[in-house]
Enzyme design. Structure first.
Site, short mmCIF file in Angstrom:
data_model
loop_
_atom_site.label_atom_id
_atom_site.label_comp_id
_atom_site.label_asym_id
_atom_site.label_seq_id
_atom_site.Cartn_x
_atom_site.Cartn_y
_atom_site.Cartn_z
N HIS A 43 0.73 21.09 -10.33
CA HIS A 43 0.88 22.25 -11.21
C HIS A 43 -0.25 23.25 -11.02
CE1 HIS A 43 3.54 19.81 -14.25
NE2 HIS A 43 4.04 19.86 -13.02
N ASP B 11 0.85 16.75 -11.87
CA ASP B 11 0.42 17.70 -12.90
C ASP B 11 -0.64 18.60 -12.27
OD1 ASP B 11 -0.43 18.84 -15.55
OD2 ASP B 11 0.90 17.28 -16.30
#
Length: 396
Positions: A239, A216
């Site tokens: 991310h 993430d």
């Protein structure tokens, strides 16, 4: 920035002096065995209690070896600075149902904390990732975070690794004057919701010269993040380095003063990102600067998205009420994995103000043609070389 450098040097001096003069509380003295299976929770709590009560600098030492550890909360306030030196590996229970709380190793209400030693916090998260249904279930169970720092002040966390957390790798809440340096995060790209370092309601947090590989956001900044520096960080997979998501809850605090510089992002889904929910509660985010960033095959290298709505868990057509201002994207270069390399998509209810875009050079070599860009509800100030041209497409 000079003040932050001074603070970092002061913390390093604190760490050095405390490690020389500190009384050492070795968990082995309290019965801990590094055999990989014997739970050392009680030994660690006992060592911590005595170290925390010391009126002179103290060190809790976990020597080389592999130690099983169930969830522990290491509480302050302490009477003097405490160093937590992890030389070996701590292993969490693999089964998430064995946890009663949302934290595995929790440090809280401590002024003067140093963590070091070259060791590893192994969250054994692989089993938990398959049980994470938060994409479909808004009432999903929160899985445990490897490291939680709650209301910690004057802290230096360096030369340790967090590995395969079941949820966020690190969560920082209510911190003041805290630095992560030469800090390592390691989890695969398919590890769900394993944000590397998440910061919320904290003032003066520095993430320096560190590498973050996760599933993430490498770094995520929640509401109330103030005076945050991210410098010399390598991110990917993951991310990207993100501000937000903002605006989901009532009474969120402003985000102010974010400086992301001299970072490298490799193979990530996003590069540098600001994201707010549509149909959000009112709020502000300002004085956010992203400069000297190298992108290597990043899907969305530069993205400001005020319509962030993953898994359709929001009212996508209702504009965000988070006011964004004083933002700069400068000296960002490298390669994009998608044609739209720069997106600055602001809210139609509260358009972005004082946005600067300068010296962008992002290349896309896909079949659709060269890199391009999109803008909405923003009139940025432009300077320097811009590849792609800024706001090539204006969207409604």
């Amino acid at each position: 920035m000079a003040m932050k450098s001074y603070v970092g040097a002061l913390l390093l001096l604190l760490s050095f002096s405390s490690s020389i003069n500190a009384q050492v509380f070795n968990v082995a003295t309290y019965g801990a065995k590094g055999d990989g299976s014997s739970d050392i929770s009680q030994a660690l709590l006992s060592a911590w209690k005595e170290a925390c009560a010391s009126t002179t600098p103290a060190k809790v030492l976990i020597p080389g070896g592999t130690f099983a550890l169930t969830e522990v909360a290491l509480d302050g306030p302490c009477k003097a600075p405490v160093e937590f030196e992890l030389q070996g590996t701590l292993k969490a229970p693999a089964d998430p149902s064995l946890f009663k709380t949302d934290g595995w190793v929790v440090f809280q209400h401590i002024d003067g904390l140093t963590m070091s030693g070259g060791g590893t916090f192994d969250g054994q998260g692989k089993t938990a990732w398959g049980q994470n249904d938060c994409a479909k279930n808004t009432n999903c169970r929160t899985l445990p975070t490897n490291l939680r720092f709650n209301f910690v002040t004057n802290a230096l966390i360096h030369d340790v690794t967090t590995l395969d957390s079941k949820y966020f790798q690190v969560n920082v809440l209510g911190a003041k004057n805290m630095t992560f340096q030469n800090f390592h995060v390691n989890a695969p790209a398919d590890s769900i919701n394993t944000d590397g370092i998440h910061i919320g309601r904290s003032d003066g947090v520095n993430i320096l010269d560190s590498d973050i590989k996760t599933g993430d956001d490498c770094v995520s900044l929640g509401d109330g993040s103030r005076q945050i520096t991210v410098k010399g960080v390598t991110c990917g997979p993951g991310h990207g380095i993100s501000v937000g998501s903002l605006g989901k809850y009532e009474n969120e605090e402003p985000v102010e003063g974010v400086f992301v510089t001299n970072c490298t992002i490799i193979g990530a889904d996003n590069g540098v990102r600001i994201k707010t929910w549509p149909a959000s509660k009112p709020g502000t985010a300002s004085d956010m600067h992203f400069e000297d960033i190298q992108m290597d095959n990043v899907l969305n290298p530069v993205i400001l998205d005020q319509g962030y709505c993953p898994f359709n868990q929001c009212k996508a057509g209702v504009p965000s009420l988070i006011k964004i201002s004083k933002v700069s994207f400068k000296k960002i270069r490298g390669t994009s994995a998608s044609q739209v390399a720069v997106k600055v998509l602001c809210s139609r209810s509260v358009p972005c103000e004082e946005v600067e875009i300068a010296d962008i050079d992002l290349v896309y070599n896909g079949p659709e043609g060269p890199a391009t860009s999109e803008c909405a509800n923003v009139k940025p100030v432009l300077s320097g070389k811009l590849n792609p041209a800024a706001c090539a497409k204006v969207v409604s």
